[in-house]
Design a protein around this motif. Structure first.
Motif, PDB file in Angstrom:
ATOM      1  N   GLN A  80      29.347  52.951  37.646  1.00  0.00           N
ATOM      2  CA  GLN A  80      30.282  52.653  36.465  1.00  0.00           C
ATOM      3  C   GLN A  80      30.792  51.161  36.651  1.00  0.00           C
ATOM      4  O   GLN A  80      31.045  50.425  35.725  1.00  0.00           O
ATOM      5  N   TYR A  81      31.128  50.881  38.187  1.00  0.00           N
ATOM      6  CA  TYR A  81      31.407  49.489  38.308  1.00  0.00           C
ATOM      7  C   TYR A  81      30.705  48.897  39.427  1.00  0.00           C
ATOM      8  O   TYR A  81      30.053  49.592  40.336  1.00  0.00           O
ATOM      9  N   ILE A  82      30.481  47.451  39.346  1.00  0.00           N
ATOM     10  CA  ILE A  82      30.046  46.875  40.628  1.00  0.00           C
ATOM     11  C   ILE A  82      30.774  45.943  40.943  1.00  0.00           C
ATOM     12  O   ILE A  82      31.508  45.113  40.119  1.00  0.00           O
ATOM     13  N   VAL A  83      31.374  45.929  42.073  1.00  0.00           N
ATOM     14  CA  VAL A  83      32.338  45.118  42.895  1.00  0.00           C
ATOM     15  C   VAL A  83      31.768  43.955  43.810  1.00  0.00           C
ATOM     16  O   VAL A  83      31.366  44.442  45.009  1.00  0.00           O
ATOM     17  N   PHE A  84      31.736  42.834  43.230  1.00  0.00           N
ATOM     18  CA  PHE A  84      31.194  41.651  44.210  1.00  0.00           C
ATOM     19  C   PHE A  84      32.320  41.375  44.930  1.00  0.00           C
ATOM     20  O   PHE A  84      33.417  41.050  44.847  1.00  0.00           O
ATOM     21  N   LEU A  85      32.001  41.260  46.543  1.00  0.00           N
ATOM     22  CA  LEU A  85      33.145  41.077  47.506  1.00  0.00           C
ATOM     23  C   LEU A  85      32.845  39.498  47.654  1.00  0.00           C
ATOM     24  O   LEU A  85      31.999  39.165  48.699  1.00  0.00           O
ATOM     25  N   GLY A  86      33.516  38.462  47.208  1.00  0.00           N
ATOM     26  CA  GLY A  86      33.557  37.201  47.195  1.00  0.00           C
ATOM     27  C   GLY A  86      32.512  36.774  45.979  1.00  0.00           C
ATOM     28  O   GLY A  86      31.940  37.424  45.337  1.00  0.00           O
ATOM     29  N   LYS A  87      32.764  35.398  45.589  1.00  0.00           N
ATOM     30  CA  LYS A  87      32.320  34.885  44.466  1.00  0.00           C
ATOM     31  C   LYS A  87      30.909  34.423  44.548  1.00  0.00           C
ATOM     32  O   LYS A  87      30.026  34.374  43.324  1.00  0.00           O
ATOM     33  N   LYS A 132      29.218  28.789  36.623  1.00  0.00           N
ATOM     34  CA  LYS A 132      29.966  27.779  37.531  1.00  0.00           C
ATOM     35  C   LYS A 132      31.217  28.364  37.979  1.00  0.00           C
ATOM     36  O   LYS A 132      31.352  27.994  38.989  1.00  0.00           O
ATOM     37  N   GLU A 133      31.866  28.886  37.258  1.00  0.00           N
ATOM     38  CA  GLU A 133      33.418  29.210  37.454  1.00  0.00           C
ATOM     39  C   GLU A 133      33.256  30.804  37.311  1.00  0.00           C
ATOM     40  O   GLU A 133      33.253  31.228  36.271  1.00  0.00           O
ATOM     41  N   ILE A 134      34.095  31.386  38.128  1.00  0.00           N
ATOM     42  CA  ILE A 134      34.331  32.598  37.882  1.00  0.00           C
ATOM     43  C   ILE A 134      35.784  32.879  38.601  1.00  0.00           C
ATOM     44  O   ILE A 134      36.309  32.236  39.556  1.00  0.00           O
ATOM     45  N   GLN A 135      36.464  33.514  37.954  1.00  0.00           N
ATOM     46  CA  GLN A 135      38.092  34.075  38.147  1.00  0.00           C
ATOM     47  C   GLN A 135      38.071  35.452  39.053  1.00  0.00           C
ATOM     48  O   GLN A 135      36.975  36.286  38.808  1.00  0.00           O
ATOM     49  N   TRP A 136      38.936  35.619  39.864  1.00  0.00           N
ATOM     50  CA  TRP A 136      38.900  36.953  40.510  1.00  0.00           C
ATOM     51  C   TRP A 136      39.374  38.087  39.504  1.00  0.00           C
ATOM     52  O   TRP A 136      39.798  37.813  38.533  1.00  0.00           O
ATOM     53  N   GLY A 137      38.648  39.125  39.932  1.00  0.00           N
ATOM     54  CA  GLY A 137      39.332  40.551  38.866  1.00  0.00           C
ATOM     55  C   GLY A 137      38.054  40.637  38.052  1.00  0.00           C
ATOM     56  O   GLY A 137      36.864  40.478  38.405  1.00  0.00           O
ATOM     57  N   GLN A 138      38.307  41.416  36.868  1.00  0.00           N
ATOM     58  CA  GLN A 138      37.269  42.165  36.139  1.00  0.00           C
ATOM     59  C   GLN A 138      36.686  40.848  35.355  1.00  0.00           C
ATOM     60  O   GLN A 138      37.275  40.046  34.845  1.00  0.00           O
ATOM     61  N   GLN A 139      35.178  41.145  35.006  1.00  0.00           N
ATOM     62  CA  GLN A 139      34.586  39.896  34.304  1.00  0.00           C
ATOM     63  C   GLN A 139      34.247  40.355  33.038  1.00  0.00           C
ATOM     64  O   GLN A 139      34.390  41.535  32.886  1.00  0.00           O
ATOM     65  N   VAL A 173      32.119  44.708  35.798  1.00  0.00           N
ATOM     66  CA  VAL A 173      31.872  44.038  37.013  1.00  0.00           C
ATOM     67  C   VAL A 173      33.378  43.436  37.144  1.00  0.00           C
ATOM     68  O   VAL A 173      34.183  43.060  36.448  1.00  0.00           O
ATOM     69  N   TRP A 174      33.472  43.774  38.558  1.00  0.00           N
ATOM     70  CA  TRP A 174      34.886  42.893  39.259  1.00  0.00           C
ATOM     71  C   TRP A 174      34.286  42.077  40.364  1.00  0.00           C
ATOM     72  O   TRP A 174      33.300  42.366  41.213  1.00  0.00           O
ATOM     73  N   VAL A 175      35.069  40.953  40.631  1.00  0.00           N
ATOM     74  CA  VAL A 175      34.853  39.896  41.671  1.00  0.00           C
ATOM     75  C   VAL A 175      36.229  39.967  42.576  1.00  0.00           C
ATOM     76  O   VAL A 175      37.300  39.658  41.928  1.00  0.00           O
ATOM     77  N   LEU A 176      35.922  40.637  43.853  1.00  0.00           N
ATOM     78  CA  LEU A 176      37.098  40.291  44.584  1.00  0.00           C
ATOM     79  C   LEU A 176      37.139  39.796  46.030  1.00  0.00           C
ATOM     80  O   LEU A 176      35.984  39.680  46.376  1.00  0.00           O
TER      81      LEU A 176
END
Length: 167
Positions: A102-109, A119-126, A135-138
């Motif tokens: 259901q979710y893929i969580v990337f640990l780090g950008k 080029k730019e990614i915010q923390w949290g849900q994409q 997708v979440w990035v934590l």
């Protein structure tokens, strides 16, 4: 060598950048003494107790899995080349398509930047899905990532946990 801990239709697959040397040698995810992953997972509500790295497969009992974006172990994630991420994308995409979390969580950008070509990614849900998963990035829990205190890490992970339990 570090193997995936994965099965179909998991709630979340946590995706580390690549294995650390200790984890690779031990054969257990996040086994480095300074890595805070298991502690953060517990403190943010994902597990009722802190899983020990030697019991990493028990994460499946909670509906979560573990993988890495790049398989090669290094002492630091910044030792990976752009080409290694590019070379890993197809295999990673095939894996996510097969296992359908259901979710893929990337640990780090780093991995998500390479895979999404952003080029730019915010923390949290994409804003976009990846292989039909949200997708979440934590922040990465590596002990080398001292830009985030334990409390900050827990607050980021807790936001994901709360989102999972609202749906």
């Amino acid at each position: 060598m570090l193997t995936d801990i994965i099965s179909t239709h998991l709630k979340v697959i946590f995706c580390g950048i690549n294995p650390g040397l200790k984890s690779s040698n031990d054969g257990h995810h996040f086994s480095g003494k300074s890595n805070r992953f298991w502690k953060v997972l517990h403190l943010s509500g994902f597990t009722p107790y802190e899983i020990e790295a030697v019991n990493d497969t028990s994460i499946l009992d909670f509906g979560y899995g573990l993988t890495t974006a790049v398989a090669r172990a290094t002492s630091r994630a910044d030792e990976l080349s752009k080409e290694e991420f590019e070379g890993a994308l197809e295999g990673f995409t095939n894996k996510m398509t097969e296992f359908q979390p259901q979710y893929i969580v990337f640990l780090g950008k780093a991995a998500y930047k390479a895979f999404s070509k952003k080029k730019e990614i915010q923390w949290g849900q994409q804003p976009e899905d990846f292989c039909r998963a949200k997708v979440w990035v934590l922040p990465n829990t590596s002990g080398l990532n001292r830009g985030f205190s334990l409390d900050h890490l827990v607050s980021y992970y807790k936001a994901l946990y709360q989102t999972l339990h609202e749906s």
